[in-house]
Design a protein around this motif. Structure first.
Motif, PDB file in Angstrom:
ATOM      1  N   GLU A  49       5.482 -12.843   7.379  1.00  0.00           N
ATOM      2  CA  GLU A  49       6.657 -12.828   6.880  1.00  0.00           C
ATOM      3  C   GLU A  49       6.508 -11.644   5.705  1.00  0.00           C
ATOM      4  OE1 GLU A  49       6.899 -16.432   4.367  1.00  0.00           O
ATOM      5  OE2 GLU A  49       7.281 -17.710   6.096  1.00  0.00           O
ATOM      6  N   SER A  50       7.693 -10.875   5.438  1.00  0.00           N
ATOM      7  CA  SER A  50       7.478  -9.602   4.558  1.00  0.00           C
ATOM      8  C   SER A  50       7.972 -10.136   3.376  1.00  0.00           C
ATOM      9  CB  SER A  50       8.513  -8.607   5.338  1.00  0.00           C
ATOM     10  OG  SER A  50       7.895  -8.165   6.529  1.00  0.00           O
ATOM     11  N   SER A  51       7.450  -9.553   2.498  1.00  0.00           N
ATOM     12  CA  SER A  51       7.906  -9.750   0.948  1.00  0.00           C
ATOM     13  C   SER A  51       7.842  -8.528   0.164  1.00  0.00           C
ATOM     14  CB  SER A  51       6.782 -10.843   0.213  1.00  0.00           C
ATOM     15  OG  SER A  51       6.688 -12.105   1.025  1.00  0.00           O
ATOM     16  N   TYR A  52       8.473  -8.539  -1.049  1.00  0.00           N
ATOM     17  CA  TYR A  52       8.522  -7.335  -1.787  1.00  0.00           C
ATOM     18  C   TYR A  52       8.691  -7.618  -3.240  1.00  0.00           C
ATOM     19  CZ  TYR A  52      13.630  -8.370  -2.388  1.00  0.00           C
ATOM     20  OH  TYR A  52      14.721  -9.132  -2.516  1.00  0.00           O
ATOM     21  N   ARG A  53       8.051  -6.793  -4.015  1.00  0.00           N
ATOM     22  CA  ARG A  53       8.405  -6.672  -5.667  1.00  0.00           C
ATOM     23  C   ARG A  53       8.518  -5.394  -5.912  1.00  0.00           C
ATOM     24  NH1 ARG A  53       3.127 -10.433  -7.454  1.00  0.00           N
ATOM     25  NH2 ARG A  53       3.903 -12.337  -6.685  1.00  0.00           N
ATOM     26  N   PHE A  54       9.421  -5.175  -7.122  1.00  0.00           N
ATOM     27  CA  PHE A  54       9.824  -4.189  -7.585  1.00  0.00           C
ATOM     28  C   PHE A  54       8.882  -3.900  -8.914  1.00  0.00           C
ATOM     29  CE2 PHE A  54      13.723  -5.534  -5.772  1.00  0.00           C
ATOM     30  CZ  PHE A  54      14.183  -4.278  -4.862  1.00  0.00           C
ATOM     31  N   ALA A  55       8.727  -2.687  -9.243  1.00  0.00           N
ATOM     32  CA  ALA A  55       7.803  -2.152 -10.183  1.00  0.00           C
ATOM     33  C   ALA A  55       8.439  -0.845 -10.981  1.00  0.00           C
ATOM     34  CB  ALA A  55       6.306  -1.682  -9.944  1.00  0.00           C
ATOM     35  N   CYS A  56       8.310  -0.583 -12.343  1.00  0.00           N
ATOM     36  CA  CYS A  56       8.480   0.358 -13.121  1.00  0.00           C
ATOM     37  C   CYS A  56       7.393   1.372 -12.957  1.00  0.00           C
ATOM     38  CB  CYS A  56       9.052   0.255 -14.393  1.00  0.00           C
ATOM     39  SG  CYS A  56       7.901  -0.361 -15.341  1.00  0.00           S
ATOM     40  N   GLU A  57       7.454   2.710 -13.304  1.00  0.00           N
ATOM     41  CA  GLU A  57       6.523   3.428 -13.284  1.00  0.00           C
ATOM     42  C   GLU A  57       5.510   2.949 -14.179  1.00  0.00           C
ATOM     43  OE1 GLU A  57       4.421   6.936 -12.146  1.00  0.00           O
ATOM     44  OE2 GLU A  57       6.900   6.796 -11.685  1.00  0.00           O
ATOM     45  N   GLU A  58       5.349   2.513 -15.475  1.00  0.00           N
ATOM     46  CA  GLU A  58       4.716   2.019 -16.287  1.00  0.00           C
ATOM     47  C   GLU A  58       3.648   1.095 -15.980  1.00  0.00           C
ATOM     48  OE1 GLU A  58       4.300   0.401 -20.906  1.00  0.00           O
ATOM     49  OE2 GLU A  58       6.504   0.962 -20.052  1.00  0.00           O
ATOM     50  N   HIS A  59       4.360  -0.155 -15.225  1.00  0.00           N
ATOM     51  CA  HIS A  59       3.660  -1.096 -14.665  1.00  0.00           C
ATOM     52  C   HIS A  59       3.129  -1.327 -13.148  1.00  0.00           C
ATOM     53  CE1 HIS A  59       5.849  -2.503 -18.401  1.00  0.00           C
ATOM     54  NE2 HIS A  59       4.370  -2.834 -18.682  1.00  0.00           N
ATOM     55  N   MET A  60       3.482  -0.062 -12.686  1.00  0.00           N
ATOM     56  CA  MET A  60       2.956   0.002 -11.017  1.00  0.00           C
ATOM     57  C   MET A  60       1.417  -0.900 -10.710  1.00  0.00           C
ATOM     58  SD  MET A  60       3.419   0.926  -7.932  1.00  0.00           S
ATOM     59  CE  MET A  60       4.813   2.037  -7.987  1.00  0.00           C
ATOM     60  N   ASP A  61       0.530  -0.501 -11.656  1.00  0.00           N
ATOM     61  CA  ASP A  61      -0.883  -0.737 -11.555  1.00  0.00           C
ATOM     62  C   ASP A  61      -0.776  -2.479 -11.590  1.00  0.00           C
ATOM     63  OD1 ASP A  61      -1.656   1.459 -11.009  1.00  0.00           O
ATOM     64  OD2 ASP A  61      -2.448   1.721 -12.838  1.00  0.00           O
ATOM     65  N   VAL A  62      -0.279  -2.845 -12.723  1.00  0.00           N
ATOM     66  CA  VAL A  62      -0.072  -4.518 -12.945  1.00  0.00           C
ATOM     67  C   VAL A  62       0.601  -5.294 -11.751  1.00  0.00           C
ATOM     68  CG1 VAL A  62       0.822  -6.507 -14.500  1.00  0.00           C
ATOM     69  CG2 VAL A  62       0.103  -3.857 -15.185  1.00  0.00           C
ATOM     70  N   VAL A  63       1.685  -4.762 -11.202  1.00  0.00           N
ATOM     71  CA  VAL A  63       2.224  -5.366 -10.253  1.00  0.00           C
ATOM     72  C   VAL A  63       1.291  -5.389  -8.826  1.00  0.00           C
ATOM     73  CG1 VAL A  63       4.372  -5.339  -8.633  1.00  0.00           C
ATOM     74  CG2 VAL A  63       4.666  -4.845 -11.121  1.00  0.00           C
ATOM     75  N   ILE A  64       0.713  -4.251  -8.539  1.00  0.00           N
ATOM     76  CA  ILE A  64      -0.206  -4.074  -7.536  1.00  0.00           C
ATOM     77  C   ILE A  64      -1.212  -5.200  -7.590  1.00  0.00           C
ATOM     78  CG2 ILE A  64      -1.944  -2.605  -6.308  1.00  0.00           C
ATOM     79  CD1 ILE A  64      -0.149  -0.038  -6.752  1.00  0.00           C
ATOM     80  N   ASP A  65      -1.699  -5.158  -8.683  1.00  0.00           N
ATOM     81  CA  ASP A  65      -2.891  -6.113  -9.003  1.00  0.00           C
ATOM     82  C   ASP A  65      -2.440  -7.528  -8.568  1.00  0.00           C
ATOM     83  OD1 ASP A  65      -4.725  -3.982  -9.619  1.00  0.00           O
ATOM     84  OD2 ASP A  65      -4.637  -4.404 -11.662  1.00  0.00           O
ATOM     85  N   GLY A  66      -1.348  -7.818  -9.043  1.00  0.00           N
ATOM     86  CA  GLY A  66      -0.961  -9.079  -9.081  1.00  0.00           C
ATOM     87  C   GLY A  66      -0.591  -9.507  -7.283  1.00  0.00           C
ATOM     88  N   ILE A  67      -0.011  -8.606  -6.556  1.00  0.00           N
ATOM     89  CA  ILE A  67      -0.041  -8.526  -5.275  1.00  0.00           C
ATOM     90  C   ILE A  67      -1.432  -9.102  -4.507  1.00  0.00           C
ATOM     91  CG2 ILE A  67       0.854  -7.527  -3.101  1.00  0.00           C
ATOM     92  CD1 ILE A  67       2.975  -6.238  -4.791  1.00  0.00           C
ATOM     93  N   VAL A  68      -2.395  -8.086  -4.962  1.00  0.00           N
ATOM     94  CA  VAL A  68      -3.574  -8.182  -4.399  1.00  0.00           C
ATOM     95  C   VAL A  68      -4.344  -9.724  -4.635  1.00  0.00           C
ATOM     96  CG1 VAL A  68      -5.918  -7.149  -4.482  1.00  0.00           C
ATOM     97  CG2 VAL A  68      -4.105  -5.603  -4.203  1.00  0.00           C
ATOM     98  N   ASP A  69      -4.204 -10.000  -5.881  1.00  0.00           N
ATOM     99  CA  ASP A  69      -4.679 -11.124  -6.472  1.00  0.00           C
ATOM    100  C   ASP A  69      -4.018 -12.143  -5.818  1.00  0.00           C
ATOM    101  OD1 ASP A  69      -6.506  -9.755  -8.125  1.00  0.00           O
ATOM    102  OD2 ASP A  69      -5.293 -10.299  -9.925  1.00  0.00           O
ATOM    103  N   ASP A  70      -2.605 -12.245  -5.544  1.00  0.00           N
ATOM    104  CA  ASP A  70      -2.019 -13.390  -5.212  1.00  0.00           C
ATOM    105  C   ASP A  70      -1.998 -13.354  -3.661  1.00  0.00           C
ATOM    106  OD1 ASP A  70      -1.257 -13.830  -7.717  1.00  0.00           O
ATOM    107  OD2 ASP A  70       0.639 -13.009  -7.555  1.00  0.00           O
ATOM    108  N   PHE A  71      -2.049 -12.559  -3.018  1.00  0.00           N
ATOM    109  CA  PHE A  71      -1.869 -12.513  -1.397  1.00  0.00           C
ATOM    110  C   PHE A  71      -2.976 -11.726  -0.813  1.00  0.00           C
ATOM    111  CE2 PHE A  71       2.277 -12.502  -3.573  1.00  0.00           C
ATOM    112  CZ  PHE A  71       2.796 -13.706  -3.190  1.00  0.00           C
ATOM    113  N   ALA A  72      -3.905 -11.110  -1.370  1.00  0.00           N
ATOM    114  CA  ALA A  72      -5.048 -10.638  -0.789  1.00  0.00           C
ATOM    115  C   ALA A  72      -4.498  -9.559   0.156  1.00  0.00           C
ATOM    116  CB  ALA A  72      -5.973 -11.600   0.065  1.00  0.00           C
ATOM    117  N   VAL A  73      -3.730  -8.770   0.057  1.00  0.00           N
ATOM    118  CA  VAL A  73      -3.170  -7.612   0.777  1.00  0.00           C
ATOM    119  C   VAL A  73      -2.871  -6.255  -0.122  1.00  0.00           C
ATOM    120  CG1 VAL A  73      -2.201  -9.116   2.623  1.00  0.00           C
ATOM    121  CG2 VAL A  73      -0.690  -8.210   0.919  1.00  0.00           C
ATOM    122  N   ALA A  74      -2.942  -5.319   0.468  1.00  0.00           N
ATOM    123  CA  ALA A  74      -2.608  -4.112  -0.282  1.00  0.00           C
ATOM    124  C   ALA A  74      -1.185  -3.736   0.059  1.00  0.00           C
ATOM    125  CB  ALA A  74      -3.558  -2.853   0.145  1.00  0.00           C
TER     126      ALA A  74
END
Length: 69
Positions: A3-28
């Protein structure tokens, strides 16, 4: 089936959104710039963290869980 998923991020919060994806789904995620302003106007995308206009779309694929029988 994957299953493919996506999230959007602004420049300022890119790291926070990446961390959330890694924490929630264990994928980069794959990080792509969000398209030009005409696309934004037709299909508004906002940062998953703060709600500002998105600069990037982060996508990833996970294996769908199969229901136990």
């Amino acid at each position: 089936m994957p299953e493919s998923s996506y999230r959007f991020a602004c420049e300022e919060h890119m790291d926070v959104v990446i961390d959330g994806i890694v924490d929630d789904f264990a994928v980069a995620p794959t990080i792509l710039p969000w398209p030009d302003p005409t696309v934004r106007a037709e299909s508004p995308a906002v940062c998953h963290w703060c709600g500002k206009t998105a600069d990037y779309v982060l996508t990833w694929t996970t294996e769908a869980e199969t229901p136990s029988t």
